[in-house]
Design a protein around this motif. Structure first.
Motif, PDB file in Angstrom:
ATOM      1  N   ALA A 184      -6.078  -3.153  -7.424  1.00 45.73           N
ATOM      2  CA  ALA A 184      -7.447  -3.372  -6.790  1.00 45.73           C
ATOM      3  C   ALA A 184      -7.147  -2.393  -5.651  1.00 45.73           C
ATOM      4  O   ALA A 184      -8.235  -1.861  -5.157  1.00 45.73           O
ATOM      5  CB  ALA A 184      -7.516  -4.717  -6.480  1.00 45.73           C
ATOM      6  N   VAL A 185      -6.241  -2.344  -4.895  1.00 47.63           N
ATOM      7  CA  VAL A 185      -6.025  -1.675  -3.553  1.00 47.63           C
ATOM      8  C   VAL A 185      -6.140  -0.296  -4.084  1.00 47.63           C
ATOM      9  O   VAL A 185      -6.971   0.587  -3.452  1.00 47.63           O
ATOM     10  CB  VAL A 185      -4.854  -1.935  -2.893  1.00 47.63           C
ATOM     11  CG1 VAL A 185      -4.718  -1.190  -1.641  1.00 47.63           C
ATOM     12  CG2 VAL A 185      -4.927  -3.659  -2.598  1.00 47.63           C
ATOM     13  N   SER A 186      -5.366   0.223  -4.867  1.00 45.22           N
ATOM     14  CA  SER A 186      -5.342   1.633  -5.172  1.00 45.22           C
ATOM     15  C   SER A 186      -6.486   2.197  -5.999  1.00 45.22           C
ATOM     16  O   SER A 186      -7.077   3.247  -5.597  1.00 45.22           O
ATOM     17  CB  SER A 186      -4.099   2.163  -6.036  1.00 45.22           C
ATOM     18  OG  SER A 186      -4.240   1.281  -7.204  1.00 45.22           O
ATOM     19  N   GLY A 187      -7.340   1.125  -6.420  1.00 46.19           N
ATOM     20  CA  GLY A 187      -8.484   1.433  -7.143  1.00 46.19           C
ATOM     21  C   GLY A 187      -9.759   1.609  -6.038  1.00 46.19           C
ATOM     22  O   GLY A 187     -10.487   2.585  -6.314  1.00 46.19           O
ATOM     23  N   GLU A 188      -9.593   0.675  -5.222  1.00 46.96           N
ATOM     24  CA  GLU A 188     -10.552   0.950  -4.127  1.00 46.96           C
ATOM     25  C   GLU A 188     -10.416   2.324  -3.163  1.00 46.96           C
ATOM     26  O   GLU A 188     -11.265   3.048  -2.988  1.00 46.96           O
ATOM     27  CB  GLU A 188     -10.530  -0.152  -3.073  1.00 46.96           C
ATOM     28  CG  GLU A 188     -11.388  -0.052  -1.968  1.00 46.96           C
ATOM     29  CD  GLU A 188     -12.962   0.141  -2.165  1.00 46.96           C
ATOM     30  OE1 GLU A 188     -13.875   0.766  -1.376  1.00 46.96           O
ATOM     31  OE2 GLU A 188     -13.255  -0.385  -3.477  1.00 46.96           O
ATOM     32  N   ALA A 203      -0.060   6.808  -0.626  1.00 50.08           N
ATOM     33  CA  ALA A 203       0.425   5.959   0.378  1.00 50.08           C
ATOM     34  C   ALA A 203       0.463   4.497  -0.197  1.00 50.08           C
ATOM     35  O   ALA A 203       0.090   4.271  -1.451  1.00 50.08           O
ATOM     36  CB  ALA A 203      -0.847   5.592   1.337  1.00 50.08           C
ATOM     37  N   HIS A 204       1.190   3.651   0.530  1.00 53.73           N
ATOM     38  CA  HIS A 204       1.371   2.201  -0.085  1.00 53.73           C
ATOM     39  C   HIS A 204       0.561   0.981   0.425  1.00 53.73           C
ATOM     40  O   HIS A 204      -0.133   0.514  -0.389  1.00 53.73           O
ATOM     41  CB  HIS A 204       3.242   1.925   0.040  1.00 53.73           C
ATOM     42  CG  HIS A 204       3.450   0.599  -0.513  1.00 53.73           C
ATOM     43  ND1 HIS A 204       3.677   0.412  -1.801  1.00 53.73           N
ATOM     44  CD2 HIS A 204       3.423  -0.518   0.018  1.00 53.73           C
ATOM     45  CE1 HIS A 204       3.923  -0.863  -1.943  1.00 53.73           C
ATOM     46  NE2 HIS A 204       3.643  -1.611  -1.064  1.00 53.73           N
ATOM     47  N   PRO A 205       0.682   0.948   1.769  1.00 57.02           N
ATOM     48  CA  PRO A 205      -0.234  -0.300   2.255  1.00 57.02           C
ATOM     49  C   PRO A 205      -1.623  -0.361   2.290  1.00 57.02           C
ATOM     50  O   PRO A 205      -2.190   0.930   2.348  1.00 57.02           O
ATOM     51  CB  PRO A 205       0.527  -0.624   3.640  1.00 57.02           C
ATOM     52  CG  PRO A 205       0.791   0.798   4.114  1.00 57.02           C
ATOM     53  CD  PRO A 205       1.470   1.431   2.919  1.00 57.02           C
ATOM     54  N   LYS A 206      -2.061  -1.325   2.138  1.00 60.68           N
ATOM     55  CA  LYS A 206      -3.618  -1.400   2.112  1.00 60.68           C
ATOM     56  C   LYS A 206      -4.334  -0.726   3.251  1.00 60.68           C
ATOM     57  O   LYS A 206      -5.334   0.174   3.144  1.00 60.68           O
ATOM     58  CB  LYS A 206      -4.227  -2.852   2.080  1.00 60.68           C
ATOM     59  CG  LYS A 206      -5.805  -2.952   1.795  1.00 60.68           C
ATOM     60  CD  LYS A 206      -5.898  -4.450   1.928  1.00 60.68           C
ATOM     61  CE  LYS A 206      -7.566  -4.375   1.628  1.00 60.68           C
ATOM     62  NZ  LYS A 206      -7.984  -6.005   1.446  1.00 60.68           N
ATOM     63  N   GLU A 207      -3.794  -0.788   4.494  1.00 61.47           N
ATOM     64  CA  GLU A 207      -4.586   0.155   5.718  1.00 61.47           C
ATOM     65  C   GLU A 207      -4.371   1.473   5.534  1.00 61.47           C
ATOM     66  O   GLU A 207      -5.162   2.066   5.905  1.00 61.47           O
ATOM     67  CB  GLU A 207      -3.916  -0.708   7.024  1.00 61.47           C
ATOM     68  CG  GLU A 207      -2.457  -0.181   7.192  1.00 61.47           C
ATOM     69  CD  GLU A 207      -1.653  -1.524   6.855  1.00 61.47           C
ATOM     70  OE1 GLU A 207      -0.563  -1.710   7.445  1.00 61.47           O
ATOM     71  OE2 GLU A 207      -1.974  -2.498   5.748  1.00 61.47           O
ATOM     72  N   SER A 208      -3.303   1.909   5.092  1.00 66.78           N
ATOM     73  CA  SER A 208      -3.109   3.212   4.980  1.00 66.78           C
ATOM     74  C   SER A 208      -3.924   3.793   3.687  1.00 66.78           C
ATOM     75  O   SER A 208      -4.410   4.928   3.718  1.00 66.78           O
ATOM     76  CB  SER A 208      -1.511   3.572   4.814  1.00 66.78           C
ATOM     77  OG  SER A 208      -1.069   3.280   5.870  1.00 66.78           O
TER      78      SER A 208
END
Length: 232
Positions: free
Chosen positions: A25-29, A203-208
């Motif tokens: 979901a994070v990478s999709g956004e 990138a990895h984390p949501k904020e990045s």
């Protein structure tokens, strides 16, 4: 319909997203944000379809304009008996698709855990080796042809600093990553048969993944892959 007959029309991307360590979901956004930014660069609409890894080989026959891979090969990385999803037949379907004129983005975990001697990694001309604990990573544009730091900072992210093996003599390194742990290649691109390959480590984390500077990087790679001609 053959790729190239859709010039000026809607572009289609197939994406395979998410694994044990990465929330799809994070990478999709992040991918949707980047597509939104890439569309005015191309002056055309871009359609994204997210598909399960096990359906990828059969879906390549639909001739998407590009494929985005944000998924490592290991299915169960914490178990004693680790299983992988990419079969030799899938690797062959991928490389045939790109040789025939397709465009491929190996993004972050899309170059992790795959067989270094396999056909897929040979196409990428690089693969993930390891990363230290997360910290601030500076992503710097690389000069060509020296592939040295240009000094132009394109993003500063709290991120996993991916250290990779990259066949820098057989590709164009355009982005490097620098942190307290050292320096590594972070973005490279090359032609493969009639197609195009791009590799991007952040990138990895949501904020990045939501950082505007990173979204610009990802949008630029998507736009380059969806253009008719390979960039210098």
């Amino acid at each position: 319909m053959v790729r190239g007959e859709r010039t000026g029309m809607r572009k289609r991307i197939i994406a395979v997203l998410g694994d044990h360590w990465h929330d799809p979901a994070v990478s999709g956004e992040a991918l949707r944000l980047a597509v939104r930014e890439a569309e005015p660069l191309l002056q055309t609409a871009i359609e994204i379809e997210i598909v399960p890894a096990e359906q990828l080989a059969s879906r390549l026959s639909d001739n998407p304009d590009a494929v985005v891979m944000y998924k490592e090969d290991r299915i169960n990385p914490l178990d004693e008996a680790v299983r992988t999803w990419m079969t030799p037949e899938t690797a062959e379907a991928i490389t045939d698709y790109v040789r025939g004129g397709g465009s491929w983005l190996a993004w972050h975990s899309g170059m992790a855990g795959y067989d270094p001697e396999g056909e897929y990694v040979r196409m990428l001309r690089g693969y993930f080796e390891h990363h230290p604990d997360m910290k601030m990573v500076t992503y710097i544009e690389a000069d060509s042809p020296q592939q040295a730091d240009s000094g132009k900072v394109l993003a500063e992210l709290w991120d996993e600093h991916y250290f990779v093996w990259c066949d820098a003599q057989a590709t164009k390194v355009w982005l490097v990553a620098v942190s307290a742990d050292g320096r590594s290649e972070a973005g490279w691109r090359h032609g493969y048969g009639q197609g195009k390959v791009s590799c991007l480590t952040p990138a990895h984390p949501k904020e990045s993944l939501a950082d505007p500077a990173f979204i610009r990087l990802l949008a630029g790679e998507l736009a380059g892959l969806l253009r008719d001609q390979l960039r210098d």
